[in-house]
Write a protein that holds these residues in place. Structure first.
Motif, short mmCIF file in Angstrom:
data_model
loop_
_atom_site.label_atom_id
_atom_site.label_comp_id
_atom_site.label_asym_id
_atom_site.label_seq_id
_atom_site.Cartn_x
_atom_site.Cartn_y
_atom_site.Cartn_z
N GLU B 46 0.79 -1.25 -0.20
CA GLU B 46 -0.05 -0.03 0.37
C GLU B 46 1.33 1.22 0.06
N GLY B 279 -8.80 -1.18 9.80
CA GLY B 279 -7.87 -1.07 10.54
C GLY B 279 -6.88 0.36 9.80
N GLN B 280 -5.70 0.88 10.37
CA GLN B 280 -4.66 1.79 9.20
C GLN B 280 -3.87 0.97 9.30
N PRO B 281 -2.53 1.13 7.90
CA PRO B 281 -1.48 0.86 8.21
C PRO B 281 -0.23 1.75 9.46
#
Lengths: 355, 333
Positions: B46, B279-281
């Motif tokens: 990503e 969730g988020q990186p």
């Protein structure tokens, strides 16, 4: 969301007829008018209540302009637009104001479409401020309700957009669009700026909200696989015109227009075994300029199945099967001799996939 | 792919950090990989996973400060690119290692003709005179499929479309017959039909010229179509590495598995609901001491909190940085 083909007795929420959006080209000191960029050229479609119409095409084909013109963010050159029974095609902007709550938009770039100097609560609350007479407390309740609906933590209401990630910012944009209980939302590439793992979160949110609130979407995107997921019917645009409109499964299983076939075959599949054996239809050349579209069919300069008639006569956008519309001479009745042979060939190899 | 052949590029333990006002950001953490001659290595991840930063660190393209390559070794042609002089590096860039940037709109200089920009590396690195360079530039434009090459040498970048500009970028990168070509998201800014043209072109050029290519992208579909071997990056680390068929057919790391499930397909069954990675990186403000994916991982257990997994072999030429085993669950300690 309906998984079956749309029934004809369903209510049409949006009716667009002959929409044209030309941008003038001017030259010289006197800005004399020397031509037009035909960004949207004679586009007609309907959107039924509660459905999602996907609008796909390459960049520059006019899909975003079309979406914005439908909401009257531009003043269209010609055409009629009916949303929920009200004709808004040529209405003045001040008369449109009281209609705005029913139609909203989610923009592509969540970074650019949120004011960096406003808090999240102020951003989501702005439409309420403009269009309702709620008290301060009522407004705050509504803001919290909206934040819950899109999965944002209430504690973040006083933060600024830069403190959020891309996916969360897009959620703020969606909450703002929902604030006035709209019926119709134009989503202009809402996921294009997001990462793959975040795209799925936003698309699922849009689908949940549609189920819960009965929303109608015009979903503009260049991502054909995402449109297949979210849309009930899909319209394909090329150089300012809709060249094919069909229910989702029919379009992806058996694309009729040569451009749709090429577009679908160009999408890479995340499976090396399929990729190794697949034959792509490679289009040659680039999209012609919308200021100077070719004579006849717009796609005739790149079409692999082009024949003489295509270069002279513009094909009519017509219904070839129930609910399937296509603008291509291969499928017209009038020129059976030339078209039918090629059409048969197209039917035999609808997706050109060899595994 | 030629197995066991000497690598053209060998990267060991590369660490890159950025100094920001908010402290250090560890963008690349102990990345090691090698590149065999003639191989196409795909790098997926990503945005923010460190894939571009890794490649730019290799050839010293990051501005310093704020960037700092803290540790590691990049062996190319017997010398360590991280320790050599700027002059040497300048000779390597453009002639031995070609670079294609993501955005063809901004990476060409608008005030010079395309011909001048292709001829520049030819004259600088290969010492060709003007007319020889022009002949070669014309050949290059023909090689990348630009019609009427002779005349188009005199055109400026704005006279080309996006796809054509990316072809010009490829021509510049190929100008001095590089041994390694690094392509940083070369088709991300392009439409699918144009992307298909460029992918076809790269496949053809590989057969003709046989250089090794590193192809950075976030599109797993593109990787599946062209790569021989794949690196999956997450949180500035390589979490999985393997031959393309093995990796797609038998993904081992939970991140790779989740990533493959989230993307909808154009063909085949349509899922009623998309799978998501919640969730988020992460943003790494210090060197990782635990697995970077643990917060989003459905299989995380206590060991993932305690130590950062190293890559271990899980199949032929296939390794993954994870304690969890798809067959036996959270077993081996």
């Amino acid at each position: 969301m309906l998984d079956t083909a749309p029934k004809t007795d369903r209510k049409k929420l949006v009716e667009v007829r002959g929409l044209k959006m030309y941008f003038p080209i001017t030259a010289g000191v006197f800005r004399s008018h020397i031509g037009d960029v035909k960004a949207v050229d004679n586009v007609s479609f309907d959107i039924f209540e509660g459905e999602t119409l996907g609008l796909v095409g390459e960049s520059g084909c006019g899909k975003s302009t079309c979406g914005r013109a439908v909401l009257r963010l531009y003043d269209p050159t010609a055409g009629s637009i009916r949303i929920d029974g009200a004709e808004i095609g040529q209405t003045g902007q001040s008369d449109l104001r009281h209609l705005r709550p029913t139609m909203q938009m989610v923009f592509q770039d969540p970074q650019a479409s949120l004011n960096p100097r406003m808090t999240v609560a102020a951003i989501i609350g702005e439409p309420l401020e403009e269009h309702t007479k709620l008290s301060k407390a009522e407004k705050l309740d509504r803001i919290y309700e909206l934040m819950d609906a899109v999965g944002l933590n209430r504690n973040f209401a006083n933060r600024y957009p830069h403190e959020f990630s891309g996916g969360q910012r897009q959620r703020i944009g969606i909450a703002r669009a929902l604030a006035l209980n709209p019926k119709f939302i134009v989503c202009d590439e809402p996921i294009a700026a997001l990462d793959v793992s975040i795209q799925a979160q936003v698309v699922n949110l849009l689908e949940e909200l549609q189920d819960r609130l009965g929303l109608t979407y015009l979903f503009i995107s260049h991502d054909l696989s995402m449109v297949r997921h979210i849309a009930d019917r899909v319209a394909v645009m090329y150089l300012g015109q809709i060249i094919e409109l069909a229910p989702r499964d029919a379009l992806y299983d058996k694309p009729l227009h040569p451009y749709t076939q090429a577009l679908l075959s160009a999408v890479p599949e995340p499976d090396p075994n399929i990729e190794a054996g697949r034959r792509r239809i490679i289009l040659t050349g680039d999209v012609p300029s919308p200021a100077n579209p070719p004579k006849g069919c717009n796609f005739c300069t790149r079409c692999p199945k082009v024949f003489d008639l295509c270069k002279q006569v513009e094909p009519e956008f017509r219904e070839v099967e129930h609910g399937r519309y296509v603008a291509c001479h291969l499928y017209s009745d009038t020129d059976k001799t030339a078209g039918q042979a090629a059409a048969n060939e197209a039917q035999e190899h609808p997706t050109r996939r060899t595994t | 792919m030629p197995d066991g052949a000497a690598s053209v590029l060998d990267v060991k333990d590369l660490k890159t950090i950025f100094r920001t006002r908010g402290g250090e950001v560890h963008a690349v953490n102990s990345v090691s990989f090698d590149l065999k001659p003639g191989e196409l290595l795909g790098v997926v991840g990503e945005s923010g996973s460190g894939k571009s930063v890794t490649m730019m660190s290799l050839i010293g393209l990051l501005p310093s400060p704020p960037a700092e390559v803290r540790d590691g070794q990049v062996l190319f042609d017997g010398s360590d690119l991280l320790k050599c002089s700027q002059d040497h590096l300048r000779n390597v860039r453009g002639s031995d290692i070609g670079f294609i940037f993501q955005d063809p709109m901004t990476s060409l200089n608008p005030v010079f003709t395309v011909g001048y920009q292709i001829m520049e590396p030819l004259r600088k690195h290969m010492g060709l005179d003007k007319s020889a360079a022009r002949t070669r530039a014309k050949e290059l434009l023909e090689l990348v499929g630009i019609p009427d090459a002779e005349r188009r040498l005199k055109d400026y970048p704005h006279q080309f479309s996006g796809g054509m500009r990316q072809r010009v970028m490829i021509a510049i990168a190929l100008a001095c017959d590089p041994k390694v070509l690094i392509a940083d998201e070369p088709t991300t800014a392009l439409d699918v039909t144009i992307q298909a043209q460029i992918l076809e072109l790269v496949k053809e050029l590989r057969q003709k010229l046989g250089m090794a290519i590193v192809w950075i992208t976030h599109d797993l579909g593109v990787i599946a179509g062209i790569a021989d071997r794949v690196l999956v990056m997450y949180g500035g680390q390589i979490v999985e590495q393997g031959p393309v068929k093995e990796l797609f057919g038998n993904p081992r790391h939970p991140y790779t598995r989740a990533l493959l499930k989230t993307i909808p397909h154009v063909r085949g069954e349509r899922e009623a609901k998309l799978n998501v990675i919640e969730g988020q990186p992460p943003i790494l403000t210090e060197a990782p001491s635990a697995c970077a994916f643990r917060r989003r991982c459905p299989h995380a257990f206590d060991r993932c909190e305690r130590e950062n997994p190293v890559r271990r072999p899980v199949g032929p030429g296939h390794d993954a940085a994870c304690f969890w085993d798809p067959e036996n669950g959270a077993a081996d300690a």
